[in-house]
Design a protein around this motif. Structure first.
Motif, PDB file in Angstrom:
ATOM      1  N   SER A 176       8.447  -3.592  19.616  1.00  0.00           N
ATOM      2  CA  SER A 176       9.980  -3.313  18.548  1.00  0.00           C
ATOM      3  C   SER A 176       9.182  -2.345  16.702  1.00  0.00           C
ATOM      4  N   ASP A 177      10.698  -2.307  16.577  1.00  0.00           N
ATOM      5  CA  ASP A 177       9.679  -1.566  15.563  1.00  0.00           C
ATOM      6  C   ASP A 177       9.412  -1.438  14.574  1.00  0.00           C
ATOM      7  N   ASP A 178       9.704  -3.112  14.285  1.00  0.00           N
ATOM      8  CA  ASP A 178       8.695  -4.248  13.482  1.00  0.00           C
ATOM      9  C   ASP A 178       7.802  -4.657  13.667  1.00  0.00           C
ATOM     10  N   SER A 179       6.830  -3.764  14.827  1.00  0.00           N
ATOM     11  CA  SER A 179       5.037  -4.042  15.282  1.00  0.00           C
ATOM     12  C   SER A 179       4.614  -3.414  14.844  1.00  0.00           C
ATOM     13  N   ILE A 180       5.757  -1.899  14.408  1.00  0.00           N
ATOM     14  CA  ILE A 180       4.650  -1.038  13.850  1.00  0.00           C
ATOM     15  C   ILE A 180       4.690  -0.903  12.079  1.00  0.00           C
ATOM     16  N   CYS A 181       3.415  -0.687  11.650  1.00  0.00           N
ATOM     17  CA  CYS A 181       3.240  -1.240  10.625  1.00  0.00           C
ATOM     18  C   CYS A 181       2.651   0.081   9.705  1.00  0.00           C
ATOM     19  N   VAL A 182       2.231  -0.360   8.419  1.00  0.00           N
ATOM     20  CA  VAL A 182       1.610   0.640   7.238  1.00  0.00           C
ATOM     21  C   VAL A 182       0.772  -0.291   6.201  1.00  0.00           C
ATOM     22  N   LEU A 183      -0.329  -0.613   5.626  1.00  0.00           N
ATOM     23  CA  LEU A 183      -1.188  -1.204   5.301  1.00  0.00           C
ATOM     24  C   LEU A 183      -0.746  -0.386   4.021  1.00  0.00           C
ATOM     25  N   GLY A 184      -0.702  -0.416   2.633  1.00  0.00           N
ATOM     26  CA  GLY A 184      -0.534  -0.087   1.712  1.00  0.00           C
ATOM     27  C   GLY A 184      -0.151  -0.983   0.243  1.00  0.00           C
ATOM     28  N   ILE A 185       0.035  -0.517  -0.804  1.00  0.00           N
ATOM     29  CA  ILE A 185      -0.626  -1.447  -2.356  1.00  0.00           C
ATOM     30  C   ILE A 185       1.029  -1.532  -3.083  1.00  0.00           C
ATOM     31  N   SER A 186       1.249  -2.562  -2.934  1.00  0.00           N
ATOM     32  CA  SER A 186       3.350  -2.021  -3.784  1.00  0.00           C
ATOM     33  C   SER A 186       2.947  -3.475  -4.843  1.00  0.00           C
ATOM     34  N   LYS A 187       3.120  -2.803  -6.085  1.00  0.00           N
ATOM     35  CA  LYS A 187       3.741  -3.586  -7.418  1.00  0.00           C
ATOM     36  C   LYS A 187       2.223  -4.660  -7.484  1.00  0.00           C
ATOM     37  N   ARG A 188       0.601  -3.929  -7.221  1.00  0.00           N
ATOM     38  CA  ARG A 188      -0.450  -4.623  -7.197  1.00  0.00           C
ATOM     39  C   ARG A 188      -0.702  -5.259  -6.261  1.00  0.00           C
ATOM     40  N   ASN A 189       0.129  -5.919  -5.092  1.00  0.00           N
ATOM     41  CA  ASN A 189      -0.360  -6.042  -4.147  1.00  0.00           C
ATOM     42  C   ASN A 189      -0.321  -5.495  -2.773  1.00  0.00           C
ATOM     43  N   LEU A 190      -1.520  -6.277  -1.777  1.00  0.00           N
ATOM     44  CA  LEU A 190      -1.702  -5.659  -0.634  1.00  0.00           C
ATOM     45  C   LEU A 190       0.148  -5.636  -0.158  1.00  0.00           C
ATOM     46  N   LEU A 191       0.492  -4.519   1.060  1.00  0.00           N
ATOM     47  CA  LEU A 191       2.186  -4.971   1.933  1.00  0.00           C
ATOM     48  C   LEU A 191       1.843  -4.893   3.319  1.00  0.00           C
ATOM     49  N   PHE A 192       1.954  -5.300   4.382  1.00  0.00           N
ATOM     50  CA  PHE A 192       1.894  -4.325   5.513  1.00  0.00           C
ATOM     51  C   PHE A 192       3.800  -4.497   5.223  1.00  0.00           C
ATOM     52  N   GLN A 193       3.961  -3.031   5.339  1.00  0.00           N
ATOM     53  CA  GLN A 193       5.376  -2.333   5.235  1.00  0.00           C
ATOM     54  C   GLN A 193       5.519  -1.626   6.829  1.00  0.00           C
ATOM     55  N   HIS A 226       8.705  16.466   1.511  1.00  0.00           N
ATOM     56  CA  HIS A 226       7.856  16.376   0.104  1.00  0.00           C
ATOM     57  C   HIS A 226       6.507  15.633  -0.302  1.00  0.00           C
ATOM     58  N   ARG A 227       6.367  14.778   0.839  1.00  0.00           N
ATOM     59  CA  ARG A 227       5.955  13.733   1.350  1.00  0.00           C
ATOM     60  C   ARG A 227       5.922  12.958   0.068  1.00  0.00           C
ATOM     61  N   ILE A 228       6.724  12.572  -0.593  1.00  0.00           N
ATOM     62  CA  ILE A 228       6.240  11.572  -2.489  1.00  0.00           C
ATOM     63  C   ILE A 228       7.048  10.996  -1.600  1.00  0.00           C
ATOM     64  N   PRO A 229       7.082   9.197  -2.526  1.00  0.00           N
ATOM     65  CA  PRO A 229       8.760   8.743  -2.103  1.00  0.00           C
ATOM     66  C   PRO A 229      10.215   9.114  -2.570  1.00  0.00           C
ATOM     67  N   LYS A 230      10.965   8.260  -2.437  1.00  0.00           N
ATOM     68  CA  LYS A 230      12.545   8.676  -2.775  1.00  0.00           C
ATOM     69  C   LYS A 230      12.275   7.780  -4.246  1.00  0.00           C
ATOM     70  N   GLU A 231      11.945   7.168  -4.414  1.00  0.00           N
ATOM     71  CA  GLU A 231      12.010   6.847  -5.719  1.00  0.00           C
ATOM     72  C   GLU A 231      10.636   6.865  -6.567  1.00  0.00           C
ATOM     73  N   GLN A 232      10.429   7.423  -7.724  1.00  0.00           N
ATOM     74  CA  GLN A 232       9.063   7.894  -7.815  1.00  0.00           C
ATOM     75  C   GLN A 232       9.257   6.456  -9.634  1.00  0.00           C
ATOM     76  N   TRP A 233       8.978   5.323  -9.194  1.00  0.00           N
ATOM     77  CA  TRP A 233       9.001   4.566 -10.298  1.00  0.00           C
ATOM     78  C   TRP A 233       8.010   5.417 -11.780  1.00  0.00           C
ATOM     79  N   TRP A 234       7.336   5.926 -11.922  1.00  0.00           N
ATOM     80  CA  TRP A 234       6.184   6.062 -13.154  1.00  0.00           C
ATOM     81  C   TRP A 234       6.986   7.389 -13.517  1.00  0.00           C
ATOM     82  N   LEU A 235       7.747   8.501 -12.858  1.00  0.00           N
ATOM     83  CA  LEU A 235       8.632   9.470 -14.086  1.00  0.00           C
ATOM     84  C   LEU A 235       9.866   8.646 -14.772  1.00  0.00           C
ATOM     85  N   LYS A 236       9.591   7.905 -14.808  1.00  0.00           N
ATOM     86  CA  LYS A 236      10.786   6.811 -16.106  1.00  0.00           C
ATOM     87  C   LYS A 236       9.767   6.561 -17.393  1.00  0.00           C
ATOM     88  N   LEU A 237       8.352   7.012 -16.832  1.00  0.00           N
ATOM     89  CA  LEU A 237       7.205   6.947 -18.032  1.00  0.00           C
ATOM     90  C   LEU A 237       6.767   8.102 -18.957  1.00  0.00           C
TER      91      LEU A 237
END
Length: 79
Positions: free
Chosen positions: A2-19, A32-43
């Protein structure tokens, strides 16, 4: 498989996350090879203030810092 069985390991909000890749596909701008939501631009306005960058900001109705139009060669307004 299934689609849920294919995951990528990454970091999100200081935590390791299987997504799941299916979820990642929804959150990524692949052209553009970037996230759609770029939270750091608000800073960016805060970083400019802390760096003493010559810019003036005001708080809008949506409680966001927004640049004020330049007023010529005068000093920026105090925040």
């Amino acid at each position: 498989m299934s689609d849920d069985s294919i995951c990528v390991l990454g970091i999100s909000k200081r935590n390791l996350l299987f997504q799941p890749v299916a979820q990642l596909r929804q959150e990524t701008d692949f052209e553009h090879r970037i996230p759609k939501e770029q939270w750091w631009l608000k800073l960016r306005p805060l970083m400019k203030i802390l760096a003493k960058y010559k810019a003036s900001y005001e708080v809008s109705d949506s409680n966001q810092l927004e640049p004020m139009p330049h007023r010529g060669h005068e000093e920026p307004a105090a925040i």
